[in-house]
Motif scaffolding. Sequence first.
Motif, PDB file in Angstrom:
ATOM      1  N   LEU A   1       5.176 -11.526   2.942  1.00 56.72           N
ATOM      2  CA  LEU A   1       6.124 -10.819   1.657  1.00 56.72           C
ATOM      3  C   LEU A   1       6.883 -11.701   1.228  1.00 56.72           C
ATOM      4  O   LEU A   1       8.279 -10.834   0.898  1.00 56.72           O
TER       5      LEU A   1
ATOM      6  N   ASP B   1       8.259 -13.234  -1.327  1.00 58.12           N
ATOM      7  CA  ASP B   1       8.748 -13.280  -3.153  1.00 58.12           C
ATOM      8  C   ASP B   1       8.588 -14.975  -4.030  1.00 58.12           C
ATOM      9  O   ASP B   1       9.525 -15.265  -3.615  1.00 58.12           O
TER      10      ASP B   1
ATOM     11  N   SER C   1       4.085  -9.730  -5.731  1.00 56.65           N
ATOM     12  CA  SER C   1       4.735  -8.628  -5.131  1.00 56.65           C
ATOM     13  C   SER C   1       5.183  -7.025  -6.048  1.00 56.65           C
ATOM     14  O   SER C   1       4.146  -6.254  -6.342  1.00 56.65           O
ATOM     15  N   LYS C   2       5.462  -8.197  -7.573  1.00 57.34           N
ATOM     16  CA  LYS C   2       5.428  -6.840  -8.522  1.00 57.34           C
ATOM     17  C   LYS C   2       5.911  -7.776 -10.154  1.00 57.34           C
ATOM     18  O   LYS C   2       5.070  -8.752  -9.637  1.00 57.34           O
TER      19      LYS C   2
ATOM     20  N   TRP D   1       2.720  -6.258  -2.302  1.00 52.52           N
ATOM     21  CA  TRP D   1       3.141  -4.968  -2.986  1.00 52.52           C
ATOM     22  C   TRP D   1       4.283  -5.471  -3.015  1.00 52.52           C
ATOM     23  O   TRP D   1       5.449  -5.908  -2.155  1.00 52.52           O
ATOM     24  N   SER D   2       5.591  -4.109  -3.430  1.00 57.05           N
ATOM     25  CA  SER D   2       6.982  -4.136  -3.764  1.00 57.05           C
ATOM     26  C   SER D   2       6.628  -2.858  -2.759  1.00 57.05           C
ATOM     27  O   SER D   2       8.368  -3.449  -2.899  1.00 57.05           O
ATOM     28  N   ILE D   3       5.887  -1.877  -2.881  1.00 56.60           N
ATOM     29  CA  ILE D   3       6.422  -0.566  -2.130  1.00 56.60           C
ATOM     30  C   ILE D   3       5.572   0.141  -1.027  1.00 56.60           C
ATOM     31  O   ILE D   3       4.381  -0.102  -1.389  1.00 56.60           O
TER      32      ILE D   3
ATOM     33  N   ASP E   1      11.932   3.968  -4.168  1.00 59.59           N
ATOM     34  CA  ASP E   1      12.105   1.870  -3.890  1.00 59.59           C
ATOM     35  C   ASP E   1      10.793   2.070  -5.978  1.00 59.59           C
ATOM     36  O   ASP E   1      10.695   0.801  -6.123  1.00 59.59           O
TER      37      ASP E   1
ATOM     38  N   LYS F   1      10.227   1.210  -9.311  1.00 61.48           N
ATOM     39  CA  LYS F   1      10.926   0.392 -11.055  1.00 61.48           C
ATOM     40  C   LYS F   1       9.554  -0.069 -11.270  1.00 61.48           C
ATOM     41  O   LYS F   1       8.344  -0.140 -11.454  1.00 61.48           O
TER      42      LYS F   1
ATOM     43  N   SER G   1       6.324  -1.474 -10.201  1.00 67.92           N
ATOM     44  CA  SER G   1       5.585  -2.138  -9.128  1.00 67.92           C
ATOM     45  C   SER G   1       4.302  -2.257  -8.462  1.00 67.92           C
ATOM     46  O   SER G   1       3.807  -1.735  -9.470  1.00 67.92           O
TER      47      SER G   1
END
Length: 240
Positions: A25, A27, A33-34, A159-161, A181, A183, A186
């Motif tokens: 994960l 970034d 991831s988003k 992913w972000s969540i 979480d 946004k 996301s």
Amino acid sequence: MKRRYLMVCTIALTVALASVSEKHLSDDAQTISKVPTTHKVVALTIDDGPNYKATPEILAVLREKHVRATFFVLGQNVERFPDFLAQEVADGHEIGAHTYSHLSLPKLSPQEISEEFDKAEKAILAIAPKPTLFRPPGGFYNTQVIEIARQRGYTVVLWSIDPKDWSCPPTDRVVEKVLTDIKPGSIILLHDGQYPLPTPKALGIIIDRLRERGYEFVTVSELFQYNEVRHSFSLVNGSF
């Protein structure tokens, strides 16, 4: 004392090198991831299926709510339950690849990684077009994994969540994690590879609550179109 110091340094160096060679994960420019956007759009992603019970329940919720998601499927599960992949395609959902057997790719040789892609693609192509999105199992990857994925025409999506629905927490905990979480831009991680799961029930609540906040749901590929950083760069450089 000197020997102990050298041992500590060696351990620290080993950990540092591991973090360079295998990422989880992270970034960076190699993965997504988003998406940077001010528009209230998010993507639902479903990993590890199809499953004979979880997948039809999730599809029923998405159909009722008129939402399209992105399913990152496992080749071995597609072979077992091809009708559910066919239903995902028929319902307008996006299909991404998640390897054949959910092995940790950084631990494999290049040949073994390619075989995971080959077998997954063979299973998917019997029912759907070749995917352009790829999610490494567990979110684990290294330079080798990224390069092989790119050579095969994939964009690597993380992913972000992550509400960890696969661990079967209470439904309200899954919902709370996503709502806390969330946004714009996301990418939400959910699962349909096992049964039972809190996911189908949580999914309906998540969709309703986020819509109350003004959010819309798109597939991952559609979410890319809302990338305001890329769009701004294109305008500055005179391209569209």
